[in-house]
Structures are given as structure tokens and as C-alpha cells.
Design an enzyme around this catalytic site. Sequence first.
Site, PDB file in Angstrom:
ATOM      1  CG  ASP A   1     120.060 -38.318 -42.392  1.00  0.00           C
ATOM      2  OD1 ASP A   1     121.230 -38.256 -42.826  1.00  0.00           O
ATOM      3  OD2 ASP A   1     119.285 -37.331 -42.351  1.00  0.00           O
TER       4      ASP A   1
ATOM      5  N   GLY B   1     116.571 -20.565 -35.094  1.00  0.00           N
ATOM      6  CA  GLY B   1     115.673 -21.599 -34.583  1.00  0.00           C
ATOM      7  C   GLY B   1     114.268 -21.048 -34.398  1.00  0.00           C
TER       8      GLY B   1
ATOM      9  CB  ALA C   1     116.459 -31.374 -42.582  1.00  0.00           C
ATOM     10  CB  ALA C   2     115.068 -26.703 -38.995  1.00  0.00           C
ATOM     11  N   GLY C   3     117.313 -26.102 -41.006  1.00  0.00           N
ATOM     12  CA  GLY C   3     118.163 -25.153 -41.740  1.00  0.00           C
ATOM     13  C   GLY C   3     118.181 -25.478 -43.230  1.00  0.00           C
ATOM     14  CG  ASP C   4     119.762 -29.114 -44.511  1.00  0.00           C
ATOM     15  OD1 ASP C   4     120.695 -28.283 -44.498  1.00  0.00           O
ATOM     16  OD2 ASP C   4     119.847 -30.261 -44.044  1.00  0.00           O
TER      17      ASP C   4
ATOM     18  CB  ALA D   1     110.775 -28.752 -41.954  1.00  0.00           C
TER      19      ALA D   1
ATOM     20  N   GLY E   1     112.532 -36.489 -39.057  1.00  0.00           N
ATOM     21  CA  GLY E   1     113.459 -36.828 -40.141  1.00  0.00           C
ATOM     22  C   GLY E   1     113.873 -35.635 -40.974  1.00  0.00           C
TER      23      GLY E   1
HETATM   24  P1  ATP Z   1     119.384 -27.935 -38.128  1.00  0.00           P
HETATM   25  O1  ATP Z   1     120.880 -27.962 -37.996  1.00  0.00           O
HETATM   26  O2  ATP Z   1     118.657 -28.512 -36.934  1.00  0.00           O
HETATM   27  O3  ATP Z   1     118.902 -28.404 -39.435  1.00  0.00           O
HETATM   28  P2  ATP Z   1     119.820 -25.127 -38.083  1.00  0.00           P
HETATM   29  O4  ATP Z   1     120.464 -24.995 -36.748  1.00  0.00           O
HETATM   30  O5  ATP Z   1     120.651 -25.054 -39.297  1.00  0.00           O
HETATM   31  O6  ATP Z   1     118.917 -26.410 -38.121  1.00  0.00           O
HETATM   32  P3  ATP Z   1     117.776 -23.361 -37.171  1.00  0.00           P
HETATM   33  O7  ATP Z   1     118.229 -21.977 -36.975  1.00  0.00           O
HETATM   34  O8  ATP Z   1     117.592 -24.205 -35.955  1.00  0.00           O
HETATM   35  O9  ATP Z   1     118.718 -24.025 -38.252  1.00  0.00           O
HETATM   36  O10 ATP Z   1     116.399 -23.386 -37.944  1.00  0.00           O
HETATM   37  C1  ATP Z   1     116.260 -22.945 -39.280  1.00  0.00           C
HETATM   38  C2  ATP Z   1     114.901 -22.328 -39.448  1.00  0.00           C
HETATM   39  O11 ATP Z   1     113.897 -23.300 -39.160  1.00  0.00           O
HETATM   40  C3  ATP Z   1     114.617 -21.183 -38.489  1.00  0.00           C
HETATM   41  O12 ATP Z   1     115.155 -19.971 -38.961  1.00  0.00           O
HETATM   42  C4  ATP Z   1     113.101 -21.197 -38.465  1.00  0.00           C
HETATM   43  O13 ATP Z   1     112.577 -20.603 -39.637  1.00  0.00           O
HETATM   44  C5  ATP Z   1     112.798 -22.698 -38.516  1.00  0.00           C
HETATM   45  N1  ATP Z   1     112.689 -23.259 -37.152  1.00  0.00           N
HETATM   46  C6  ATP Z   1     113.634 -23.949 -36.486  1.00  0.00           C
HETATM   47  N2  ATP Z   1     113.206 -24.319 -35.257  1.00  0.00           N
HETATM   48  C7  ATP Z   1     111.937 -23.853 -35.165  1.00  0.00           C
HETATM   49  C8  ATP Z   1     110.914 -23.901 -34.144  1.00  0.00           C
HETATM   50  N3  ATP Z   1     111.140 -24.510 -32.965  1.00  0.00           N
HETATM   51  N4  ATP Z   1     109.737 -23.307 -34.412  1.00  0.00           N
HETATM   52  C9  ATP Z   1     109.492 -22.689 -35.590  1.00  0.00           C
HETATM   53  N5  ATP Z   1     110.407 -22.613 -36.588  1.00  0.00           N
HETATM   54  C10 ATP Z   1     111.608 -23.174 -36.383  1.00  0.00           C
HETATM   55  O1  RIB Z   2     121.130 -30.859 -41.767  1.00  0.00           O
HETATM   56  C1  RIB Z   2     120.687 -32.159 -41.514  1.00  0.00           C
HETATM   57  C2  RIB Z   2     121.568 -33.147 -42.209  1.00  0.00           C
HETATM   58  O2  RIB Z   2     122.865 -33.085 -41.638  1.00  0.00           O
HETATM   59  C3  RIB Z   2     121.147 -34.585 -42.036  1.00  0.00           C
HETATM   60  O3  RIB Z   2     120.228 -34.995 -43.018  1.00  0.00           O
HETATM   61  C4  RIB Z   2     122.453 -35.352 -42.046  1.00  0.00           C
HETATM   62  O4  RIB Z   2     122.625 -36.149 -43.171  1.00  0.00           O
HETATM   63  C5  RIB Z   2     123.536 -34.273 -41.967  1.00  0.00           C
HETATM   64  O5  RIB Z   2     124.119 -34.068 -43.167  1.00  0.00           O
END
Ligand code: ATP
Ligand code: RIB
Length: 307
Positions: free
Chosen positions: A14, A224, A251-254, A284, A289
Site C-alpha cells: 500500500d 462500519g 483494512a477494518a473489514g479485513d 484497527a 494503515g
Molecule cells: P474497509 O473497506 O475500510 O476496510 P469495510 O467497508 O470493508 O472496511 P466496515 O463495515 O467499514 O468494513 O468495517 C468493518 C468493521 O470494522 C465494522 O463492522 C466494525 O466492527 C469495525 N469498524 C469500522 N468502522 C468503525 C468505527 N468507526 N468505529 C468502530 N468500529 C468500526
Molecule cells: O482492504 C484494504 C486493502 O484494500 C488495502 O490494504 C489495499 O491493499 C486494498 O487491497
Amino acid sequence: MRKRILIVGSLNMDIVVDMKQMPKTGETVMGKHLSYIPGGKGANQACAAGRLGGSVTMLGCVGKDSFGTRQIQELTDCHVCMEYVDVKEEEPTGTAVIYVDEQGANSIVVVPGANSCCDIQYLKAHDVLFQNCGYVMFQMEIPKEAVCYGLTRAKELGKITILNPAPAPDSLPEEIWDKIDFLTPNETELAKLTGMEAMDEESIRKGARKLLAKGVKHVLVTLGSKGVLLVNHKTEQIFPAKKVKAVDTTAAGDCFNGAFAAALQEGYSIEEAIRFANLASSIAVTRKGAQSSIPRREEVYSICAAN
Ligand code: ATP
Ligand code: RIB
């Protein structure tokens, strides 16, 4: 002995630019800071599962370059088995250019490079890893055909499958849905997969039910800061996220997906695994990052103990 988690997916470097505000089309803005942080959805999920106590093997491809070498080292340090990751002479390691603004929101462009080599042939060559694991997890930064092949093969072998449909594909073949035990879209991905408009709570529930009707066993919609909605044939339940000050949601989702898989492997119920993964990803988002933001097991347990 517990069965391993096999994570099949992308590994990127990244290139992260912090800025006050994202540029509009045609606009030039000044960035504040540039950093190189190991990422890629597959690698981030492997990092999370490994750091949080899972026994993890990774399948994916990097280039024969310094980004690839760094990624292999970082994930090895997270206790992920990287022995079967292919190092390609002819392709560079995948890269992602990530803009992060002052609110912690991000925009990402991925150039797949060696991730395109994570194809059906490569998965077939490592069939023994599918045979010997207990859980197989995919995302969508490798060729779609490979994801569909892998899900089908894993299900043929009776494994538990997790698909994080990110980035959301335009479509998936109808026969794939009943090969998915856990589907983990965010709201945007759910909208794209179901062809529905952007979503209020009722339409999110409706969208998740639509995927259940196609054959998915459990839909976990990540919301989120609002947490996660679990929809299956027994329940529809929201698991609220912990309130934190988010500085970067990359990487919250990851983190959620990796933590969820590690918790299932540990023997947690689905509900317990969601609570654990919610906590891990709430940590996270308070850090910058991708892999740099993912917590260790002790950090999550210390929050559990404090609550
Ligand atoms: P990204 O693409 O940014 O990696 P995403 O869109 O795949 O993330 P999100 O639904 O935004 O995933 O977030 C995944 C999880 O992270 C949420 O279900 C929650 O547990 C946690 N999370 C994300 N944002 C927050 C926040 N602002 N406060 C607390 N927890 C959060
Ligand atoms: O989900 C976050 C990731 O999406 C980043 O680390 C980037 O490499 C992209 O794959």
C-alpha cells in the site's frame, strides 16, 4: 489438532498518502505524508487471523521484488505459513494507492500485478492444502474464476467457506451462492451484489435475505461504526461496534474477517466470533494503515476483560 485456516487472496504494497481533503477530478492537492505499508485484502486477513491466534496458511502470488519480500516477512512474523506463496519473476507485487483524508476516510486504487497469477491452475497445484484445512477464506482481488473454483472445491471437501466479496464483483455465477457459509459484504458491496439502491436498515436486511434465499448460509453485513448485521435462517441481529475515534478505516473489514475466522477456529459460536471480530476491528480503525493497524490477541482480550 485444530484444522488450519486457508486464506486465498491478494498481497499488495500500500502506497498511502495522507491529506487534508481528497482531490476532486482534475484538482491537485498537497499531501501531508507518504508511507509504504503491507496490505492487500488477502494478506490483511491472514495477518489478522495470525496475530489473533489462528493457525493460518496463505495462498497467493507476489513478484520477485522488495515489496514481495517485505510482505512475506511481515506475514511470517504474524505466524502465517507463507511456504506456498508463489514468487513470480514476470510480474511485480500488487500495489494499492490509498488516499486517506483528515476524517480517516479512504479511496483506493489497486494494480493487481502478481495477484492475477493466483489462478485455478495454481489452486489445483495446492489441492492438498484445501484437503487438510478446516476453513477457506476468499476476497475478490484475485481472478473471479479462481475464487469460484476455490469455493466449489472447498465445499466439495466439506470445508467451512467465507467469502468477503470485496471489491464487489459486477456479478457472481448463480451456482456459487450455496457454496458460501459466511458472506461478509459491507453496505456498498451488498447493494452491488443484490442490485439494490444504497441502503437504509430495512433494505440492508432485505438485501441480506435475498442472498440467503439464493443459498448463502449466513450473511454478515459490516456496517462500519454501527457494527455488524447477522442474517441467517434462525436470526436477524445487529451487533453494535464499540465507540471509538476512527483515524483510518483501511483494512477494518479485513481485520473483521480475519478475526472472525480465527475465532471460529478457536471454537467460538458465530455470535461470539462476531463480538470478538467487532472488537478487534474497532481497535484497527484507531490506527493508521492496513497491517500496521491490526491488533494482537492480548490487546483484544484486555478490552474484553475491561468490559
Ligand atoms: P474497509 O473497506 O475500510 O476496510 P469495510 O467497508 O470493508 O472496511 P466496515 O463495515 O467499514 O468494513 O468495517 C468493518 C468493521 O470494522 C465494522 O463492522 C466494525 O466492527 C469495525 N469498524 C469500522 N468502522 C468503525 C468505527 N468507526 N468505529 C468502530 N468500529 C468500526
Ligand atoms: O482492504 C484494504 C486493502 O484494500 C488495502 O490494504 C489495499 O491493499 C486494498 O487491497
